[in-house]
Design a protein around this motif. Structure first.
Motif, PDB file in Angstrom:
ATOM      1  N   ASN A  39      -8.152   2.847   6.931  1.00 16.72           N
ATOM      2  CA  ASN A  39      -7.559   3.274   5.656  1.00 16.72           C
ATOM      3  C   ASN A  39      -5.893   3.124   5.720  1.00 16.72           C
ATOM      4  O   ASN A  39      -5.343   2.389   5.119  1.00 16.72           O
ATOM      5  N   GLN A  43      -3.340   0.216   3.864  1.00 18.31           N
ATOM      6  CA  GLN A  43      -2.176   0.439   3.319  1.00 18.31           C
ATOM      7  C   GLN A  43      -1.029   0.112   3.785  1.00 18.31           C
ATOM      8  O   GLN A  43      -0.050  -0.444   3.048  1.00 18.31           O
ATOM      9  N   TYR A  47       1.640  -2.513   1.614  1.00 16.26           N
ATOM     10  CA  TYR A  47       3.015  -1.984   1.709  1.00 16.26           C
ATOM     11  C   TYR A  47       3.911  -3.185   2.297  1.00 16.26           C
ATOM     12  O   TYR A  47       5.050  -3.328   1.862  1.00 16.26           O
TER      13      TYR A  47
END
Length: 262
Positions: A39, A43, A47
Motif C-alpha cells: 500500500n 502511494q 505521488y
C-alpha cells in the motif's frame, strides 16, 4: 492517575486488540499482510509520478525525490489513519462497548498503537530503499528517531481520543475528517519542500501545524542524514501533550453515555 492505573490493569486487553487489528486488517485478501508494504509503495509510485515528474520544479528539482517523499509519506499515513479511521473506532466496537465493562479508552489506544506498529513495519521498506539506493545513514541522527516517533504517537493518540468520543454523538465527523485529512496533508510538507514552496517570512506561522516539524525531523534524519534540532519539536510535543490531555478529558466526560448513543 486512576485512569492510568485502570488502563495499566487492562494492558493485556490493549495488546490483544492490537494483535487482533494487525491480523484482521487484510484478512481474506489474497496478498494478506503483504499489503502493509504494498500500500505505501503504491502511494509512493503515484505521488512520485504526479509530483516528481508531472508537476516538478524544473529550475530547482529535488534530488532523489522518491526518497524525499517516502520518508515523509510513511509517518503521514500513520497519522492520517489514526485521525480518520481512529475516529470511528468506538462505533466499530459498539457491540463490545454495550456488552461488557472495560475502560473505553482502551479502544482508541489499541487502534493508534496498531497503526504505529504498522508504521514501524513500513520503515523496514524505507531502510531497505535507503540501503539499495546507496543513500546511506547517519547513525547518530538515527538515535533521535524514537523521540520523533514518540512525539507523533502522542499527538495522534490525543486526536484519536478526541475524535472517537465526539464521533459517537456526531457520526458525520468521520466523513468530515477524511476531507480534513486530505487538506491537512497539503498544508504539511509531505509531497514538497517547505523551503522551496513557503516564503521564509511565513515559516513561523506554517510551523504552528504540529505535523510540519514532525515531518521535517523525519526528513532531516533519513533524507538529509543530519541530526535534527529537536527544539523544533518542542511546539509539536507541547501541542501533542495538550491534545492528549484534552482528548482524555473529553473522552472521560462523553464515555458515560456511549452505550445509550450506540
Amino acid at each position: 492517575m486512576s485512569t492510568i492505573k485502570e488502563l495499566y490493569a487492562y494492558r493485556q486487553m490493549i495488546i490483544s486488540l492490537v494483535k487482533k487489528d494487525l491480523r484482521g486488517r487484510y484478512k481474506g485478501s489474497v496478498l494478506g499482510f503483504m499489503w502493509t508494504f504494498i500500500n505505501p509503495l503504491l502511494q509512493l509510485i503515484v505521488y512520485s509520478i504526479v509530483f516528481g515528474y508531472l508537476f516538478r520544479d524544473s529550475e530547482n528539482p529535488i534530488e532523489r525525490y522518491y526518497l524525499h517523499l517516502f520518508v515523509a509519506l510513511i509517518p503521514w499515513i500513520f497519522f492520517s489513519s489514526s485521525l480518520t479511521v481512529g475516529s470511528a473506532s468506538i462505533v466499530a466496537h459498539k457491540e463490545l462497548v454495550k456488552k461488557i465493562y472495560f475502560p473505553r479508552m482502551v479502544i482508541p489506544i489499541s487502534y493508534v498503537t496498531s497503526c504505529f506498529v504498522n508504521m514501524l513495519l513500513c520503515f523496514i521498506v524505507v531502510f531497505a530503499v535507503i540501503i539499495v539506493t546507496g543513500a546511506g545513514f547517519n547513525f547518530l541522527a538515527l538515535l533521535t528517531l524514537p523521540v520523533i516517533m514518540m512525539v507523533e504517537y502522542i499527538f495522534a493518540l490525543g486526536m484519536a481520543m478526541l475524535t472517537s468520543a465526539v464521533t459517537v454523538y456526531f457520526r458525520d465527523l468521520e466523513h468530515i475528517l477524511s476531507i480534513v485529512s486530505m487538506a491537512w496533508m497539503y498544508l504539511t510538507p509531505v509531497v514538497y519542500s517547505k523551503q522551496a514552496v513557503v516564503p521564509e517570512k511565513y515559516h513561523h506561522i506554517y510551523d504552528l501545524n504540529p505535523m510540519t516539524p514532525i515531518i521535517e525531523c523525519y526528513r532531516t534524519v533519513l533524507y538529509n542524514k543530519q541530526v535534527p534540532d529537536l527544539s523544533t519539536l518542542l511546539l509539536a510535543a507541547g501541542l501533542g501533550v495538550f491534545f492528549l490531555i484534552i482528548g482524555a478529558l473529553v473522552f472521560n466526560r462523553l464515555q458515560r453515555h456511549f452505550a445509550e448513543e450506540l
